[in-house]
Design an enzyme around this catalytic site. Structure first.
Site, mmCIF file in Angstrom:
data_model
loop_
_atom_site.group_PDB
_atom_site.id
_atom_site.type_symbol
_atom_site.label_atom_id
_atom_site.label_comp_id
_atom_site.label_asym_id
_atom_site.label_seq_id
_atom_site.Cartn_x
_atom_site.Cartn_y
_atom_site.Cartn_z
ATOM 1 N N TYR A 54 0.721 -1.412 -0.024
ATOM 2 C CA TYR A 54 -0.344 0.000 -0.269
ATOM 3 C C TYR A 54 1.051 1.066 -0.153
ATOM 4 O O TYR A 54 1.971 1.458 1.053
ATOM 5 C CB TYR A 54 -0.878 0.066 1.084
ATOM 6 C CG TYR A 54 -1.667 -1.201 1.730
ATOM 7 C CD1 TYR A 54 -2.301 -2.333 0.621
ATOM 8 C CD2 TYR A 54 -2.819 -0.877 2.215
ATOM 9 C CE1 TYR A 54 -2.887 -3.073 -0.062
ATOM 10 C CE2 TYR A 54 -3.783 -1.973 2.553
ATOM 11 C CZ TYR A 54 -3.869 -3.011 0.967
ATOM 12 O OH TYR A 54 -5.153 -3.869 1.060
ATOM 13 N N PRO A 211 -16.502 -2.853 1.668
ATOM 14 C CA PRO A 211 -18.066 -3.490 1.757
ATOM 15 C C PRO A 211 -18.813 -2.340 1.234
ATOM 16 O O PRO A 211 -19.450 -2.291 0.938
ATOM 17 C CB PRO A 211 -18.074 -3.095 3.460
ATOM 18 C CG PRO A 211 -16.722 -2.067 3.955
ATOM 19 C CD PRO A 211 -15.662 -2.221 2.764
ATOM 20 N N LEU A 212 -18.188 -1.365 0.781
ATOM 21 C CA LEU A 212 -18.431 0.011 0.326
ATOM 22 C C LEU A 212 -18.125 0.227 -1.348
ATOM 23 O O LEU A 212 -18.294 1.008 -2.326
ATOM 24 C CB LEU A 212 -18.069 1.012 0.922
ATOM 25 C CG LEU A 212 -19.391 1.508 1.549
ATOM 26 C CD1 LEU A 212 -18.556 3.142 2.951
ATOM 27 C CD2 LEU A 212 -20.317 0.804 2.072
ATOM 28 N N ARG A 230 -12.219 8.327 -4.338
ATOM 29 C CA ARG A 230 -11.263 7.932 -5.006
ATOM 30 C C ARG A 230 -11.296 7.029 -6.209
ATOM 31 O O ARG A 230 -10.312 7.166 -7.190
ATOM 32 C CB ARG A 230 -12.057 6.202 -4.492
ATOM 33 C CG ARG A 230 -11.029 5.154 -4.635
ATOM 34 C CD ARG A 230 -10.921 3.851 -4.461
ATOM 35 N NE ARG A 230 -10.659 3.782 -2.425
ATOM 36 C CZ ARG A 230 -10.707 3.047 -1.985
ATOM 37 N NH1 ARG A 230 -11.114 1.732 -2.229
ATOM 38 N NH2 ARG A 230 -10.888 3.271 -0.289
ATOM 39 N N GLY A 286 -12.977 1.782 5.070
ATOM 40 C CA GLY A 286 -11.794 2.021 4.666
ATOM 41 C C GLY A 286 -12.977 3.706 4.830
ATOM 42 O O GLY A 286 -14.040 4.233 4.373
ATOM 43 N N GLN A 292 -17.028 9.977 7.073
ATOM 44 C CA GLN A 292 -17.094 9.240 6.307
ATOM 45 C C GLN A 292 -16.530 7.700 8.009
ATOM 46 O O GLN A 292 -17.571 7.407 7.997
ATOM 47 C CB GLN A 292 -16.332 8.745 5.314
ATOM 48 C CG GLN A 292 -16.136 9.934 4.204
ATOM 49 C CD GLN A 292 -15.087 9.420 3.077
ATOM 50 O OE1 GLN A 292 -14.184 8.380 3.404
ATOM 51 N NE2 GLN A 292 -15.027 10.670 2.484
ATOM 52 N N ASN A 296 -19.646 5.738 9.054
ATOM 53 C CA ASN A 296 -19.839 3.618 8.959
ATOM 54 C C ASN A 296 -19.248 3.323 10.336
ATOM 55 O O ASN A 296 -20.309 2.903 10.169
ATOM 56 C CB ASN A 296 -18.778 4.181 8.233
ATOM 57 C CG ASN A 296 -18.508 4.883 6.500
ATOM 58 O OD1 ASN A 296 -19.057 4.941 6.692
ATOM 59 N ND2 ASN A 296 -17.502 4.145 5.971
HETATM 60 P P1 NDP Z 1 -14.533 1.014 1.051
HETATM 61 O O1 NDP Z 1 -15.457 -0.220 -0.168
HETATM 62 O O2 NDP Z 1 -15.580 0.986 2.004
HETATM 63 O O3 NDP Z 1 -14.020 2.420 0.694
HETATM 64 C C1 NDP Z 1 -14.225 2.934 0.946
HETATM 65 C C2 NDP Z 1 -13.989 4.581 0.124
HETATM 66 O O4 NDP Z 1 -15.127 4.485 0.367
HETATM 67 C C3 NDP Z 1 -13.187 5.328 1.072
HETATM 68 O O5 NDP Z 1 -11.850 5.998 0.894
HETATM 69 C C4 NDP Z 1 -14.352 6.676 0.536
HETATM 70 O O6 NDP Z 1 -12.990 7.049 -0.560
HETATM 71 C C5 NDP Z 1 -15.304 6.446 0.323
HETATM 72 N N1 NDP Z 1 -16.415 6.309 1.416
HETATM 73 C C6 NDP Z 1 -16.043 5.462 3.472
HETATM 74 N N2 NDP Z 1 -17.339 5.950 3.987
HETATM 75 C C7 NDP Z 1 -17.123 7.150 3.151
HETATM 76 C C8 NDP Z 1 -18.884 8.037 3.155
HETATM 77 N N3 NDP Z 1 -20.073 7.903 4.525
HETATM 78 N N4 NDP Z 1 -19.674 8.766 2.196
HETATM 79 C C9 NDP Z 1 -18.870 8.698 1.130
HETATM 80 N N5 NDP Z 1 -17.460 7.854 0.709
HETATM 81 C C10 NDP Z 1 -17.204 6.972 1.362
HETATM 82 O O7 NDP Z 1 -13.119 0.102 1.313
HETATM 83 P P2 NDP Z 1 -12.204 -0.178 0.598
HETATM 84 O O8 NDP Z 1 -12.218 -0.671 -0.861
HETATM 85 O O9 NDP Z 1 -11.103 1.336 1.026
HETATM 86 O O10 NDP Z 1 -11.590 -1.566 1.408
HETATM 87 C C11 NDP Z 1 -11.370 -1.517 2.841
HETATM 88 C C12 NDP Z 1 -10.148 -1.579 3.386
HETATM 89 O O11 NDP Z 1 -9.697 -3.437 2.458
HETATM 90 C C13 NDP Z 1 -8.433 -1.390 2.723
HETATM 91 O O12 NDP Z 1 -8.278 -0.367 3.701
HETATM 92 C C14 NDP Z 1 -7.937 -2.501 3.529
HETATM 93 O O13 NDP Z 1 -7.145 -2.375 4.280
HETATM 94 C C15 NDP Z 1 -8.858 -3.762 3.179
HETATM 95 N N6 NDP Z 1 -8.868 -4.104 0.740
HETATM 96 C C16 NDP Z 1 -7.841 -5.381 1.149
HETATM 97 C C17 NDP Z 1 -7.500 -5.702 -0.375
HETATM 98 C C18 NDP Z 1 -6.893 -7.170 -0.629
HETATM 99 O O14 NDP Z 1 -6.913 -8.147 -1.721
HETATM 100 N N7 NDP Z 1 -7.392 -7.992 0.197
HETATM 101 C C19 NDP Z 1 -7.926 -4.832 -1.341
HETATM 102 C C20 NDP Z 1 -8.749 -3.945 -0.619
HETATM 103 C C21 NDP Z 1 -8.902 -3.256 0.436
HETATM 104 P P3 NDP Z 1 -13.430 8.876 -1.325
HETATM 105 O O15 NDP Z 1 -13.561 9.452 0.016
HETATM 106 O O16 NDP Z 1 -11.755 8.760 -1.634
HETATM 107 O O17 NDP Z 1 -14.329 8.334 -2.759
#
Ligand code: NDP
Length: 326
Positions: A54, A211-212, A230, A286, A292, A296
């Site tokens: 990362y 999850p989102l 993102r 995330g 956010q 969440n």
């Molecule tokens: P999500 O699908 O929850 O996406 C998170 C992103 O969504 C945020 O960074 C933000 O992005 C946006 N967001 C989140 N909450 C809100 C809200 N309430 N309102 C508006 N926008 C929101 O999770 P991630 O994809 O970040 O995954 C979570 C974790 O899982 C990662 O941090 C990592 O640790 C793990 N992971 C592991 C993987 C693997 O291959 N093992 C692959 C991917 C993730 P923004 O504001 O930039 O739009």
């Protein structure tokens, strides 16, 4: 906060946890990481997810600096990292789970995180070229040396997981204890179909990611790609195709009325839906901004509102098509 056993281990993880992919370094500096991690910890979060690759190691450096500042009792939290893609282009250093790379990898991560050990190491993808036996032995040794407490897999096939379990059992080695798969309303098939037997037959844990769906399930992409989101980030424009997909957008739009009737935000409904699945050990959140994360973290309060009727409505929107069922 509720806590769930991580698979068959004695360790319990908070049902909501916090990860650092994309966010740490790109959107979240050390000050913001301190604020976010403290907010999560104060809400009962005890698990923080990271990976070697990362932000090319910077995400671990930021989490390490934040942990140093927060100065929590080491027994009170869990930290993970992951290996596969590597940090260098050398022939034995990328896209691999070979013994040398894993051991060098863990030493590098511990230095960046400023920790004596991590709680969990994931093999971030399966490596088709290294014998699974070599990887299982390396992970066993890393645990025996006290550099990690447990290990798991991320996006391995069910067959590969079962093979790793078989090898570990045969040689009395530390077994992998959990998957880290994608799971959300828009990505269900592998979790609910392929992995059903590893949950049922092997009690495997699941620390689920995105999850989102990278923010899609918050509804923020319903009117295009918002600035600063993102999918607008230079290195993540590949996400735009799925954020503009009409079929997916229509489903998210339809979910809005369910969220309204439950009385919560789309993000909270989507996260609560993940929590409803008993095979989920923890939902890794995330967040690029503290607001956010605050929103969440309140998602668990809505799990009890997901009555059979509400679940039926959600299924009506996101249910897998017959052809996906096979
Ligand atoms: P999500 O699908 O929850 O996406 C998170 C992103 O969504 C945020 O960074 C933000 O992005 C946006 N967001 C989140 N909450 C809100 C809200 N309430 N309102 C508006 N926008 C929101 O999770 P991630 O994809 O970040 O995954 C979570 C974790 O899982 C990662 O941090 C990592 O640790 C793990 N992971 C592991 C993987 C693997 O291959 N093992 C692959 C991917 C993730 P923004 O504001 O930039 O739009």
């Amino acid at each position: 906060m509720n806590y769930r056993h991580l698979g068959l281990t004695g360790i319990r993880v908070s049902e909501l946890s916090l990860g650092s992919w994309v966010t740490f370094n790109e959107q979240v500096d050390v000050d913001a990481a301190v604020e976010m991690m403290a907010t999560a910890y104060d809400a009962g979060v005890n698990f923080f997810d990271n990976a070697e690759n990362y932000a090319w190691g910077k995400s671990e450096e930021i989490m390490g600096a934040a942990l140093k500042r927060l100065n929590w009792r080491r027994g009170s939290y869990l930290v993970s990292t992951k290996f596969y893609w590597g940090l260098h282009r050398g022939v034995n250093e990328r896209n691999t789970l070979n013994r040398k790379r894993l051991i060098e990898g863990v030493n590098g991560s511990l230095a960046r995180l400023q920790l004596d050990y991590v709680d969990l190491i994931y093999c971030h993808r399966a490596d088709k070229t290294t014998p699974i036996e070599e990887t299982v032995w390396a992970m066993h040794n890393i645990i025996e040396w006290g550099k990690a407490m447990y290990w798991g897999t991320s996006e391995w096939s069910a067959d590969e997981i079962v093979e790793a379990l078989r090898i570990a059992e045969k040689h009395h080695l530390h077994k992998p204890v959990t998957e880290q798969p994608e799971y959300n309303l828009l990505a269900r098939k592998r979790f609910e179909k392929e992995y059903a037997r590893i949950f049922r037959d092997h009690g495997y844990g699941a620390t689920i990611w995105s999850p989102l769906a990278s923010g899609m399930l918050t509804g923020k992409y319903l009117k295009g790609i918002p600035k600063g989101s993102r999918a607008s980030l230079r290195e993540y424009t590949w996400l735009q195709k799925q954020m503009k997909d009409k079929e997916r957008l229509a489903k998210v739009r339809a979910l809005q009325s369910v969220a309204k009737s439950v009385g919560c935000a789309l993000s909270q409904l989507s996260i609560a839906w993940c929590l409803k699945n008993p095979n989920v050990s923890t939902v890794i959140l995330g967040a690029s901004r503290i607001e956010q994360l605050r929103e969440n973290l309140k998602a668990a309060a809505y799990v009890s509102k997901l009555t059979p009727k509400v679940m039926g409505q959600i299924e009506g929107i996101f249910g897998m098509k017959k052809e996906e069922d096979d």
